[in-house]
Design an enzyme around this catalytic site. Structure first.
Site, mmCIF file in Angstrom:
data_model
loop_
_atom_site.group_PDB
_atom_site.id
_atom_site.type_symbol
_atom_site.label_atom_id
_atom_site.label_comp_id
_atom_site.label_asym_id
_atom_site.label_seq_id
_atom_site.Cartn_x
_atom_site.Cartn_y
_atom_site.Cartn_z
ATOM 1 N N SER A 271 -7.657 104.115 -57.062
ATOM 2 C CA SER A 271 -8.703 103.595 -56.177
ATOM 3 C C SER A 271 -8.584 104.294 -54.827
ATOM 4 C CB SER A 271 -8.504 102.091 -55.983
ATOM 5 O OG SER A 271 -9.345 101.601 -54.963
ATOM 6 N N TYR A 284 -3.590 94.402 -53.951
ATOM 7 C CA TYR A 284 -4.324 95.451 -54.672
ATOM 8 C C TYR A 284 -3.927 96.834 -54.145
ATOM 9 C CZ TYR A 284 -8.373 97.991 -56.584
ATOM 10 O OH TYR A 284 -9.178 98.872 -57.259
HETATM 11 N N1 LIG Z 1 -15.094 98.442 -59.310
HETATM 12 C C1 LIG Z 1 -14.735 99.181 -58.267
HETATM 13 O O1 LIG Z 1 -15.424 99.204 -57.237
HETATM 14 C C2 LIG Z 1 -13.468 100.012 -58.328
HETATM 15 C C3 LIG Z 1 -13.237 100.941 -57.320
HETATM 16 C C4 LIG Z 1 -12.096 101.743 -57.369
HETATM 17 C C5 LIG Z 1 -11.225 101.611 -58.430
HETATM 18 N N2 LIG Z 1 -11.450 100.686 -59.401
HETATM 19 C C6 LIG Z 1 -10.481 100.598 -60.491
HETATM 20 O O2 LIG Z 1 -11.138 100.861 -61.704
HETATM 21 C C7 LIG Z 1 -10.505 100.135 -62.742
HETATM 22 C C8 LIG Z 1 -11.558 99.317 -63.489
HETATM 23 O O3 LIG Z 1 -12.147 98.444 -62.548
HETATM 24 P P1 LIG Z 1 -13.536 97.701 -62.829
HETATM 25 O O4 LIG Z 1 -14.124 97.353 -61.547
HETATM 26 O O5 LIG Z 1 -14.311 98.498 -63.799
HETATM 27 O O6 LIG Z 1 -12.995 96.353 -63.485
HETATM 28 P P2 LIG Z 1 -13.712 95.262 -64.377
HETATM 29 O O7 LIG Z 1 -13.168 93.968 -63.952
HETATM 30 O O8 LIG Z 1 -15.183 95.445 -64.426
HETATM 31 O O9 LIG Z 1 -13.121 95.631 -65.846
HETATM 32 C C9 LIG Z 1 -11.733 95.608 -66.062
HETATM 33 C C10 LIG Z 1 -11.475 95.554 -67.553
HETATM 34 O O10 LIG Z 1 -10.053 95.502 -67.711
HETATM 35 C C11 LIG Z 1 -9.747 94.485 -68.667
HETATM 36 N N3 LIG Z 1 -8.410 93.945 -68.379
HETATM 37 C C12 LIG Z 1 -8.041 93.152 -67.353
HETATM 38 N N4 LIG Z 1 -6.740 92.830 -67.463
HETATM 39 C C13 LIG Z 1 -6.280 93.434 -68.587
HETATM 40 C C14 LIG Z 1 -5.023 93.469 -69.234
HETATM 41 N N5 LIG Z 1 -3.971 92.800 -68.760
HETATM 42 N N6 LIG Z 1 -4.902 94.197 -70.360
HETATM 43 C C15 LIG Z 1 -5.961 94.868 -70.859
HETATM 44 N N7 LIG Z 1 -7.186 94.857 -70.293
HETATM 45 C C16 LIG Z 1 -7.335 94.145 -69.167
HETATM 46 C C17 LIG Z 1 -10.832 93.432 -68.478
HETATM 47 O O11 LIG Z 1 -10.949 92.614 -69.633
HETATM 48 C C18 LIG Z 1 -12.048 94.301 -68.225
HETATM 49 O O12 LIG Z 1 -12.704 94.654 -69.424
HETATM 50 C C19 LIG Z 1 -9.414 99.279 -62.087
HETATM 51 O O13 LIG Z 1 -8.173 99.912 -62.209
HETATM 52 C C20 LIG Z 1 -9.860 99.224 -60.639
HETATM 53 O O14 LIG Z 1 -8.793 99.013 -59.762
HETATM 54 C C21 LIG Z 1 -12.564 99.879 -59.377
#
Ligand SMILES: NC(=O)c1ccc[n+]([C@@H]2O[C@H](COP(=O)([O-])OP(=O)(O)OC[C@H]3O[C@@H](n4cnc5c(N)ncnc54)[C@H](O)[C@@H]3O)[C@@H](O)[C@H]2O)c1
Length: 397
Positions: A271, A284
């Site tokens: 991130s 986080y």
């Molecule tokens: N959304 C954003 O703005 C953003 C920005 C930068 C980085 N990220 C990173 O991208 C990645 C995905 O984020 P997102 O926003 O798409 O999340 P999200 O919440 O939309 O999806 C996360 C997925 O991970 C699964 N998950 C959660 N805990 C789990 C576990 N213990 N084992 C297996 N699966 C698990 C959930 O069921 C879900 O399907 C993360 O690492 C997040 O930190 C997100």
């Protein structure tokens, strides 16, 4: 020696021989009890393995005599000299136990002998660097993970959608057809991650690309946050990357014993909060900063196994559920809490955040996929953290 140790070596022998990614599938008589006793498989559709249908395309009469090895360490050398038809079958006898495997490529990949094949293919177009490869995307059921799953499938890869939300993963896999398979996994639980590795070994022999994407946000100030919320964030965002790298890295390392010229990738979805601090979001940001430390350290360690380890650091994914969910999304939460002064609609909250980005929009799945292609294609880089933030975070050292 168990299937989870043997199958990647067999796959490695094919990679070394043909220079293209292959699916190596253990045939029915192979004992798979270790995989089936581990829980996530219970929910994983067994049809996902059978839809690969290796037997349908593979001549079974070939390789009926097993390649015998007296010690497991001899397996790569014995396979290097063995008859390895593609498509076709191969049998190995280790410690008196016979294991049979079928091997095939996905789609129209043309198997050509010679180590330069994969390199030549990568020059054709950027997305082609993942064509035919076997990938796993943790947290692949929704959000960035689902975007990456779609991107990899569209580029011709076979993708395991590995998620705690097994129903969501299975639904997405069903939508995507026989190049996707669902795995129910809790990446923060070692037995569950080990079972995922076993299932992969028992379905495709090994893999080429690990996208460690599953992650959560539990925002909160240091003066107020409960330890349980801090610890959960650390378990899923930080410790789980250790578990995923440990167990899937073992498959990649075993494969490499028979395919020393074949490179594979572990990519952590980090991130922008892994590069700069995040106010009232320390759990986080800390987990993400720590993730980069693991990426750099594992990169140094795994280079001898032909594994590159890198991170992608996206900016905010405003179109994803984390931000745009109409009930629980951050836009609606920030509107209700008055976090953005003067904003009276979700659109105004969104505009406020988009204005922070020099390129004036949030990060998309396509932006992240371009970074994935770059990292896979770039054979001369490891241990890096690549920002994909529209200019919001710029590296300074
Ligand atoms: N959304 C954003 O703005 C953003 C920005 C930068 C980085 N990220 C990173 O991208 C990645 C995905 O984020 P997102 O926003 O798409 O999340 P999200 O919440 O939309 O999806 C996360 C997925 O991970 C699964 N998950 C959660 N805990 C789990 C576990 N213990 N084992 C297996 N699966 C698990 C959930 O069921 C879900 O399907 C993360 O690492 C997040 O930190 C997100």
């Amino acid at each position: 020696m168990s299937l989870v140790e043997i199958a990647p070596v067999v796959r490695g022998a094919y990679l070394a021989r043909y220079g293209v990614p292959v699916l190596v599938t253990p045939l029915a008589e192979v004992p798979t009890q270790s995989a089936s006793t581990l829980d996530p498989l219970a929910e994983v559709p067994t049809e996902s393995a059978s839809t690969l249908d290796p037997l349908a395309e593979v001549p079974t009469e070939s390789a009926s005599k097993p390649q015998k090895v007296s010690t497991p360490a001899d397996l790569p050398q014995v396979l290097a000299d063995a008859d390895l038809p593609l498509p076709g079958t191969v049998a190995v006898e280790v410690d008196g136990q016979t294991y049979r495997f079928s091997a095939r490529t996905l789609g129209d990949l043309t198997p050509l002998p010679g180590a330069r094949t994969a390199e030549a293919r990568s020059a054709a177009s950027r997305s082609a660097v993942v064509a035919g490869k076997v990938a796993v995307v943790t947290g692949g059921a929704q959000g960035f993970g689902a975007e990456i799953v779609h991107g990899l499938i569209d580029s011709g890869a076979f993708v395991y959608i590995a998620d705690l939300n097994g129903d969501g993963a299975a639904a997405l896999a069903a939508e995507l057809g026989d190049r996707a398979a669902a795995i129910t996994v809790n990446v923060a639980d070692e037995a569950s991650v080990a079972a995922m590795a076993e299932q992969i070994a028992a379905t495709t022999g090994g893999l080429d690309l690990v996208i460690s994407n599953a992650g959560i946000v539990r925002a909160g100030g240091v003066l107020e946050q409960e330890l349980s919320a801090f610890a959960l964030t650390t378990d899923i965002n930080y410790t789980a990357f250790f578990l995923v790298t440990k167990h899937l890295g073992r498959l990649l390392a075993a494969q490499h014993t028979a395919a020393p010229g074949w490179m594979s990738d572990i990519i952590q979805i980090n991130s922008k909060s892994g590069l700069v601090g995040s106010n009232k979001n320390g759990a986080y940001a800390g987990s993400k900063f720590g993730g980069i430390g693991l990426v750099q350290s594992f990169a140094l360690e795994l280079v001898e196994h032909g594994v590159k380890v890198n991170a992608i650091c996206p900016g905010n994914f405003y179109d994803g559920p984390l931000w745009s969910d109409p009930d629980k999304g951050l836009f609606v939460q920030y509107l209700r809490s008055g976090k953005v002064p003067g904003a009276t609609t979700v659109d105004e909250v969104r505009e406020f955040y988009e204005a922070k980005v020099p390129l004036r929009r949030g990060t998309t799945g396509a932006d992240v996929m371009r970074a994935v292609y770059y990292i896979v294609e770039q054979a001369y880089e490891t241990g890096q953290a690549l920002p994909v933030t529209g200019g919001q975070v710029m590296l300074s050292s």
